[in-house]
Scaffold this motif. Sequence first.
Motif, PDB file in Angstrom:
ATOM      1  N   ARG A  93     -62.790  46.046  96.232  1.00 55.90           N
ATOM      2  CA  ARG A  93     -63.670  45.019  97.453  1.00 55.90           C
ATOM      3  C   ARG A  93     -62.415  43.117  96.396  1.00 55.90           C
ATOM      4  NH1 ARG A  93     -69.526  45.702  98.918  1.00 55.90           N
ATOM      5  NH2 ARG A  93     -69.748  47.938  99.280  1.00 55.90           N
ATOM      6  N   PHE A  94     -62.385  43.302  95.618  1.00 51.09           N
ATOM      7  CA  PHE A  94     -62.231  42.625  94.370  1.00 51.09           C
ATOM      8  C   PHE A  94     -60.240  42.496  94.910  1.00 51.09           C
ATOM      9  CE2 PHE A  94     -65.163  41.856  91.385  1.00 51.09           C
ATOM     10  CZ  PHE A  94     -65.444  40.765  91.188  1.00 51.09           C
ATOM     11  N   ARG A  95     -60.118  43.437  94.984  1.00 52.04           N
ATOM     12  CA  ARG A  95     -58.371  43.282  95.834  1.00 52.04           C
ATOM     13  C   ARG A  95     -58.337  42.915  97.294  1.00 52.04           C
ATOM     14  NH1 ARG A  95     -57.804  47.602  92.557  1.00 52.04           N
ATOM     15  NH2 ARG A  95     -57.623  49.304  94.191  1.00 52.04           N
ATOM     16  N   ASP A  96     -59.205  43.287  97.950  1.00 51.65           N
ATOM     17  CA  ASP A  96     -59.087  43.086  99.046  1.00 51.65           C
ATOM     18  C   ASP A  96     -59.549  41.013  99.820  1.00 51.65           C
ATOM     19  OD1 ASP A  96     -58.558  46.084  99.454  1.00 51.65           O
ATOM     20  OD2 ASP A  96     -60.807  45.842 100.603  1.00 51.65           O
ATOM     21  N   GLY A  97     -60.088  40.539  98.165  1.00 50.96           N
ATOM     22  CA  GLY A  97     -60.695  39.464  98.232  1.00 50.96           C
ATOM     23  C   GLY A  97     -59.470  38.607  97.652  1.00 50.96           C
ATOM     24  N   GLY A  98     -58.837  39.254  97.206  1.00 53.02           N
ATOM     25  CA  GLY A  98     -57.981  38.774  96.593  1.00 53.02           C
ATOM     26  C   GLY A  98     -56.706  38.390  97.548  1.00 53.02           C
ATOM     27  N   GLU A  99     -56.389  39.639  98.635  1.00 55.19           N
ATOM     28  CA  GLU A  99     -55.175  39.769  99.396  1.00 55.19           C
ATOM     29  C   GLU A  99     -55.996  38.719 100.098  1.00 55.19           C
ATOM     30  OE1 GLU A  99     -52.462  41.046  99.412  1.00 55.19           O
ATOM     31  OE2 GLU A  99     -52.771  42.560  98.409  1.00 55.19           O
ATOM     32  N   ALA A 100     -56.698  37.876 100.719  1.00 54.71           N
ATOM     33  CA  ALA A 100     -57.694  37.427 101.523  1.00 54.71           C
ATOM     34  C   ALA A 100     -57.436  36.226 101.470  1.00 54.71           C
ATOM     35  CB  ALA A 100     -58.731  37.794 101.971  1.00 54.71           C
ATOM     36  N   ILE A 101     -57.586  35.362  99.500  1.00 54.79           N
ATOM     37  CA  ILE A 101     -56.579  34.221  99.810  1.00 54.79           C
ATOM     38  C   ILE A 101     -55.910  34.237  99.537  1.00 54.79           C
ATOM     39  CG2 ILE A 101     -57.252  33.598  96.868  1.00 54.79           C
ATOM     40  CD1 ILE A 101     -60.557  34.569  96.964  1.00 54.79           C
TER      41      ILE A 101
END
Length: 149
Positions: free
Chosen positions: A22-30
Amino acid sequence: MNADAKSLLPLIVADIYELAGRFRDGGEAIAATVGQTQARWQVMSAASVDPRTVPQIARRLGVSRQNVQRIADLLVKENWASFETNPDHRSSPFLVLNARGQEALAKINKAASQSHAQIARQLAGTHVGALHRGLRRLIQALDDSNPTV
């Protein structure tokens, strides 16, 4: 051995993998907000503090030198960074962000800070310090049981 710890550990590991995803997905979006990826963000961040070579960045991030080299080459090619002479090792130059790269990194970090603040608000009343200490203790236990890792 604590039976609760033994039975809960597989659940904790699964939760950590889910959380990391989830942090990776959020980081990709950011990172995407300024046309970057999570991997590029990590390399840019590692290169932003002090002059670092590709191998130094790879060690700091715990990833392969080849992967960092590929990303560094793209950052240079796309004018986010440059390679600068390393007086201690001519064949291993420093990766240095230029003004454009620094500006992009600042925007990514600002967006990440806003995201972290939102998550922190949702964690109000939770013992975040205890959570952090528990995760650090888990990391230490892994290091102690696998000293070569």
